[in-house]
Design a protein around this motif. Structure first.
Motif, PDB file in Angstrom:
ATOM      1  N   TYR A   3      45.104  29.896  62.266  1.00 26.70           N
ATOM      2  CA  TYR A   3      44.287  30.693  61.341  1.00 26.70           C
ATOM      3  C   TYR A   3      43.349  29.829  60.516  1.00 26.70           C
ATOM      4  O   TYR A   3      42.234  30.224  60.226  1.00 26.70           O
ATOM      5  CB  TYR A   3      45.179  31.514  60.396  1.00 26.70           C
ATOM      6  CG  TYR A   3      45.766  32.771  61.014  1.00 26.70           C
ATOM      7  CD1 TYR A   3      45.021  33.584  61.850  1.00 26.70           C
ATOM      8  CD2 TYR A   3      47.065  33.142  60.717  1.00 26.70           C
ATOM      9  CE1 TYR A   3      45.564  34.741  62.406  1.00 26.70           C
ATOM     10  CE2 TYR A   3      47.623  34.303  61.263  1.00 26.70           C
ATOM     11  CZ  TYR A   3      46.863  35.093  62.109  1.00 26.70           C
ATOM     12  OH  TYR A   3      47.395  36.233  62.646  1.00 26.70           O
ATOM     13  N   ALA A   4      43.833  28.633  60.136  1.00 32.66           N
ATOM     14  CA  ALA A   4      43.023  27.737  59.298  1.00 32.66           C
ATOM     15  C   ALA A   4      41.935  27.023  60.091  1.00 32.66           C
ATOM     16  O   ALA A   4      41.081  26.365  59.516  1.00 32.66           O
ATOM     17  CB  ALA A   4      43.931  26.721  58.627  1.00 32.66           C
ATOM     18  N   GLY A   5      42.001  27.159  61.429  1.00 32.36           N
ATOM     19  CA  GLY A   5      40.993  26.511  62.267  1.00 32.36           C
ATOM     20  C   GLY A   5      41.318  25.065  62.586  1.00 32.36           C
ATOM     21  O   GLY A   5      40.444  24.293  62.979  1.00 32.36           O
ATOM     22  N   LEU A   6      42.594  24.693  62.418  1.00 28.89           N
ATOM     23  CA  LEU A   6      43.018  23.311  62.672  1.00 28.89           C
ATOM     24  C   LEU A   6      43.148  23.036  64.163  1.00 28.89           C
ATOM     25  O   LEU A   6      43.016  21.903  64.605  1.00 28.89           O
ATOM     26  CB  LEU A   6      44.355  23.061  61.968  1.00 28.89           C
ATOM     27  CG  LEU A   6      44.796  21.627  61.759  1.00 28.89           C
ATOM     28  CD1 LEU A   6      43.859  20.922  60.793  1.00 28.89           C
ATOM     29  CD2 LEU A   6      46.215  21.563  61.237  1.00 28.89           C
ATOM     30  N   ILE A  30      53.110  19.160  65.321  1.00 25.73           N
ATOM     31  CA  ILE A  30      53.817  20.343  65.838  1.00 25.73           C
ATOM     32  C   ILE A  30      52.865  21.183  66.704  1.00 25.73           C
ATOM     33  O   ILE A  30      53.233  21.633  67.775  1.00 25.73           O
ATOM     34  CB  ILE A  30      54.389  21.211  64.685  1.00 25.73           C
ATOM     35  CG1 ILE A  30      55.611  20.542  64.080  1.00 25.73           C
ATOM     36  CG2 ILE A  30      54.752  22.602  65.180  1.00 25.73           C
ATOM     37  CD1 ILE A  30      56.227  21.305  62.929  1.00 25.73           C
ATOM     38  N   ALA A  31      51.646  21.362  66.215  1.00 26.96           N
ATOM     39  CA  ALA A  31      50.656  22.159  66.945  1.00 26.96           C
ATOM     40  C   ALA A  31      50.336  21.536  68.311  1.00 26.96           C
ATOM     41  O   ALA A  31      50.019  22.241  69.261  1.00 26.96           O
ATOM     42  CB  ALA A  31      49.382  22.315  66.123  1.00 26.96           C
ATOM     43  N   ALA A  32      50.459  20.214  68.393  1.00 26.93           N
ATOM     44  CA  ALA A  32      50.204  19.497  69.655  1.00 26.93           C
ATOM     45  C   ALA A  32      51.446  19.465  70.549  1.00 26.93           C
ATOM     46  O   ALA A  32      51.416  18.894  71.631  1.00 26.93           O
ATOM     47  CB  ALA A  32      49.725  18.083  69.354  1.00 26.93           C
ATOM     48  N   MET A  79      56.665  20.413  54.774  1.00 27.20           N
ATOM     49  CA  MET A  79      55.427  21.061  55.219  1.00 27.20           C
ATOM     50  C   MET A  79      55.687  22.538  55.521  1.00 27.20           C
ATOM     51  O   MET A  79      54.960  23.414  55.066  1.00 27.20           O
ATOM     52  CB  MET A  79      54.899  20.327  56.457  1.00 27.20           C
ATOM     53  CG  MET A  79      53.694  20.966  57.126  1.00 27.20           C
ATOM     54  SD  MET A  79      54.091  22.177  58.411  1.00 27.20           S
ATOM     55  CE  MET A  79      54.827  21.122  59.650  1.00 27.20           C
ATOM     56  N   LYS A  80      56.762  22.806  56.271  1.00 29.21           N
ATOM     57  CA  LYS A  80      57.078  24.184  56.631  1.00 29.21           C
ATOM     58  C   LYS A  80      57.421  25.014  55.392  1.00 29.21           C
ATOM     59  O   LYS A  80      57.040  26.175  55.294  1.00 29.21           O
ATOM     60  CB  LYS A  80      58.215  24.216  57.656  1.00 29.21           C
ATOM     61  CG  LYS A  80      57.723  23.832  59.058  1.00 29.21           C
ATOM     62  CD  LYS A  80      58.813  23.485  60.032  1.00 29.21           C
ATOM     63  CE  LYS A  80      59.689  24.630  60.410  1.00 29.21           C
ATOM     64  NZ  LYS A  80      60.662  24.246  61.468  1.00 29.21           N
ATOM     65  N   ALA A 139      54.416  27.833  61.529  1.00 25.22           N
ATOM     66  CA  ALA A 139      53.544  26.771  61.022  1.00 25.22           C
ATOM     67  C   ALA A 139      52.300  26.641  61.899  1.00 25.22           C
ATOM     68  O   ALA A 139      51.182  26.504  61.399  1.00 25.22           O
ATOM     69  CB  ALA A 139      54.305  25.443  60.965  1.00 25.22           C
ATOM     70  N   VAL A 140      52.500  26.714  63.214  1.00 21.65           N
ATOM     71  CA  VAL A 140      51.378  26.618  64.157  1.00 21.65           C
ATOM     72  C   VAL A 140      50.417  27.795  63.952  1.00 21.65           C
ATOM     73  O   VAL A 140      49.198  27.618  63.999  1.00 21.65           O
ATOM     74  CB  VAL A 140      51.873  26.546  65.622  1.00 21.65           C
ATOM     75  CG1 VAL A 140      50.710  26.635  66.596  1.00 21.65           C
ATOM     76  CG2 VAL A 140      52.666  25.258  65.851  1.00 21.65           C
TER      77      VAL A 140
END
Length: 76
Positions: A71-74, A26-28, A53-54, A65-66
């Motif tokens: 925040y987590a540094g992913l 999702i982040a990608a 996951m969400k 989610a992103v």
């Protein structure tokens, strides 16, 4: 803040490997179909993994989610 980072990292630790991949996907900016291909599964399973996951992250929207991932540094 440090609190947001630690909270986000704690949330990520609750995810399964597949859910973590779903978050990265999702982040990608990938689609559910992309996720299904990545996980070598069908679209229905990919959607369920994304949904669980969400739920674990307390994220209503993909953007929520992103935000946790950032925040987590992913994400870079």
């Amino acid at each position: 803040s440090v609190d947001d980072t630690l909270k986000a990292q704690g949330l990520l630790m609750t995810l399964t490997q597949a859910e973590l991949i779903a978050l990265q996907s999702i982040a990608a900016g990938e689609s559910s179909r992309d996720l299904a291909l990545r996980l070598e599964t069908d679209i229905f399973s990919a959607l369920n993994i994304r949904k669980s996951m969400k739920m674990k992250l307390g994220a209503e929207l993909d953007a929520d989610a992103v935000r946790v991932a950032i925040y987590a540094g992913l994400c870079d």
